[in-house]
Design an enzyme around this catalytic site. Structure first.
Site, PDB file in Angstrom:
ATOM      1  N   ARG A   1      -7.460 -67.636  53.085  1.00 25.61           N
ATOM      2  CA  ARG A   1      -8.843 -67.453  53.563  1.00 25.61           C
ATOM      3  C   ARG A   1      -9.754 -67.753  52.379  1.00 25.61           C
ATOM      4  NH1 ARG A   1     -11.404 -62.707  57.204  1.00 25.61           N
ATOM      5  NH2 ARG A   1     -10.393 -64.052  58.722  1.00 25.61           N
TER       6      ARG A   1
ATOM      7  N   HIS B   1     -11.998 -71.872  61.736  1.00 21.19           N
ATOM      8  CA  HIS B   1     -11.162 -70.664  61.860  1.00 21.19           C
ATOM      9  C   HIS B   1     -10.112 -70.927  62.944  1.00 21.19           C
ATOM     10  CE1 HIS B   1      -9.789 -66.708  61.392  1.00 21.19           C
ATOM     11  NE2 HIS B   1     -10.741 -66.012  61.971  1.00 21.19           N
TER      12      HIS B   1
ATOM     13  N   GLN C   1      -7.867 -68.242  64.862  1.00 23.21           N
ATOM     14  CA  GLN C   1      -8.571 -67.403  65.841  1.00 23.21           C
ATOM     15  C   GLN C   1      -8.531 -68.048  67.229  1.00 23.21           C
ATOM     16  OE1 GLN C   1     -10.199 -64.305  65.373  1.00 23.21           O
ATOM     17  NE2 GLN C   1     -10.155 -64.423  67.605  1.00 23.21           N
TER      18      GLN C   1
ATOM     19  N   ASP D   1     -20.251 -64.677  68.305  1.00 22.15           N
ATOM     20  CA  ASP D   1     -19.717 -64.238  67.014  1.00 22.15           C
ATOM     21  C   ASP D   1     -20.909 -63.681  66.235  1.00 22.15           C
ATOM     22  OD1 ASP D   1     -18.153 -63.870  64.748  1.00 22.15           O
ATOM     23  OD2 ASP D   1     -18.003 -66.003  64.237  1.00 22.15           O
TER      24      ASP D   1
ATOM     25  N   CYS E   1     -14.393 -62.744  68.392  1.00 21.71           N
ATOM     26  CA  CYS E   1     -13.289 -62.715  67.423  1.00 21.71           C
ATOM     27  C   CYS E   1     -13.229 -61.402  66.648  1.00 21.71           C
ATOM     28  CB  CYS E   1     -13.406 -63.893  66.471  1.00 21.71           C
ATOM     29  SG  CYS E   1     -14.899 -63.865  65.456  1.00 21.71           S
TER      30      CYS E   1
ATOM     31  N   ARG F   1      -3.719 -62.314  68.129  1.00 25.22           N
ATOM     32  CA  ARG F   1      -3.637 -62.938  66.809  1.00 25.22           C
ATOM     33  C   ARG F   1      -2.184 -62.858  66.313  1.00 25.22           C
ATOM     34  NH1 ARG F   1      -8.176 -63.475  63.525  1.00 25.22           N
ATOM     35  NH2 ARG F   1      -6.631 -64.426  62.149  1.00 25.22           N
TER      36      ARG F   1
HETATM   37  N1   CP Z   1     -11.301 -62.258  63.561  1.00 22.22           N
HETATM   38  C1   CP Z   1     -10.928 -62.181  62.269  1.00 22.22           C
HETATM   39  O1   CP Z   1     -10.519 -63.177  61.662  1.00 22.22           O
HETATM   40  O2   CP Z   1     -11.018 -60.938  61.722  1.00 22.22           O
HETATM   41  P1   CP Z   1     -10.828 -60.536  60.185  1.00 22.22           P
HETATM   42  O3   CP Z   1     -12.010 -61.117  59.445  1.00 22.22           O
HETATM   43  O4   CP Z   1     -10.818 -59.040  60.177  1.00 22.22           O
HETATM   44  O5   CP Z   1      -9.541 -61.122  59.693  1.00 22.22           O
HETATM   45  N1  NVA Z   2     -17.811 -66.266  61.605  1.00 23.52           N
HETATM   46  C1  NVA Z   2     -17.275 -65.057  61.049  1.00 23.52           C
HETATM   47  C2  NVA Z   2     -15.895 -64.829  61.553  1.00 23.52           C
HETATM   48  C3  NVA Z   2     -15.233 -63.582  61.084  1.00 23.52           C
HETATM   49  C4  NVA Z   2     -13.820 -63.445  61.565  1.00 23.52           C
HETATM   50  C5  NVA Z   2     -17.282 -65.153  59.529  1.00 23.52           C
HETATM   51  O1  NVA Z   2     -16.973 -66.228  58.991  1.00 23.52           O
HETATM   52  O2  NVA Z   2     -17.609 -64.159  58.885  1.00 23.52           O
END
Ligand code: CP
Ligand code: NVA
Length: 318
Positions: free
Chosen positions: A104, A131, A134, A226, A267, A295
């Site tokens: 990440r 992402h 997801q 989101d 998400c 997930r």
């Molecule tokens: N939806 C998601 O990716 O959640 P986290 O940021 O908690 O991993």
């Molecule tokens: N769009 C959000 C998704 C979190 C899972 C972010 O990047 O923070």
């Protein structure tokens, strides 16, 4: 499948995606019997985080554990990355120890550098631009509720962010009609939308970026949104809330424009009263906790798809 890595979902063919979703459903149904519990025996996975996470962190760790493998959670500031070791050297070193890297990252370009230098598969666990893991869970959840994906309409309302970009690709691969309504200046990535639109020609899906939430939601089988302020965009919080609220909040009134049996996906993490009202996300149409659970199942299937040989993978299929 194009290459060894899973960075944007564009690496997948429609058949690859169908296979992974099929295996995920199988792993889910047979979880009580510990199906697949030896699949990753003797294999190690590095989970690297430059940003916070609940779902991605825990679901990947549990996924590897349930498949009989070993994973390690690594915060980038605990690695030498935080002190200036290059992404490439980190990738080369990790590749000597582990069989797969999930990362990440803040900048998608860093993930591309990591994947290029690594000799093992690299999975995008969220970047500023995409992402994709997801969307695997979102698609499995939608398929569970609707019995199919092809021909469904999904209405996205809010920010054209990383999740929205990946949804455009997921819709294209599955023949979904995806309409994303965002304020002007917050549209999904134009390059991704045009690549996805091209991919959709083969599956009968379509991708549209619009500015009117009602247009996105009308007749939809699934409504989704989101956060308005993704990780890394905190400095823009005030301007963003001004641009999005209240027009792009998913309310009961907006949900009523969708089909009667439409589901609501998010998400998570969610901000009640910002992108969605509590009576929607906590209401009967919401499937957000199935989505979070899925997930786990989809990541197990993805790890098997990327890490196992053809014969080992086939042995998990009916
Ligand atoms: N939806 C998601 O990716 O959640 P986290 O940021 O908690 O991993
Ligand atoms: N769009 C959000 C998704 C979190 C899972 C972010 O990047 O923070």
């Amino acid at each position: 499948m194009k290459g060894k890595d899973f960075l944007t979902l564009e690496e997948f063919t429609p058949a690859d995606l169908e296979s992974v979703l099929g295996l995920a459903a199988r792993l889910k149904a047979k979880r009580p019997a510990r199906f697949g519990s030896h699949a990753l025996e003797g294999r190690n996975v590095a989970l690297v985080f430059e940003k916070p996470s609940l779902r991605t962190r825990v679901s990947f760790q549990v996924a590897v554990s349930e498949l009989g493998g070993f994973s390690m959670n690594l915060s980038s500031n605990e690695l030498q990355l935080g002190r200036g070791e290059t992404v490439e050297d980190t990738a080369r070193v990790l590749s000597r120890y582990v069989h797969c890297i999930m990362a990440r990252v803040n900048r998608h370009s860093d993930l591309e550098r990591l994947a290029k230098a690594a000799t093992v598969p690299v999975i995008n666990g969220l970047s500023d631009a995409h992402h994709p893991v997801q969307i695997l869970a979102d698609l499995l959840t939608l398929g569970e509720r609707k019995g199919r994906l092809k021909g469904l309409k999904v209405g996205w309302v809010g920010d054209g962010d990383n999740v929205c970009n990946s949804w455009a690709v997921g819709a294209a691969l599955t023949g979904i009609h995806f309409v994303a309504a965002t304020p002007k200046g917050y549209e999904p990535d134009a390059g991704t939308v045009s690549a996805a639109s091209k991919m959709a020609e083969a599956t009968g899906g379509s991708i549209h970026a619009v500015n009117d939430p009602v247009e996105a939601v009308t007749g939809a089988d699934c409504v989704m949104t989101d956060t308005f302020v993704s990780m890394g965009f905190e400095k823009e919080q005030e301007a963003r809330l001004k641009a999005f609220m209240p027009k792009y909040r998913v309310t009961k009134a907006l949900m009523s424009k969708a089909k009667k049996d439409a589901v609501f996906e998010h998400c998570l993490p969610a901000h009640r009263g910002e992108e969605v009202d509590a009576d929607v996300i906590d209401g009967p149409q919401s499937v957000v906790f199935d989505e979070a659970e899925n997930r786990l199942h989809t990541e197990k299937a993805l790890l098997c798809f990327l890490m196992l040989g053809k014969r080992e993978y086939a042995s998990l299929m009916p």
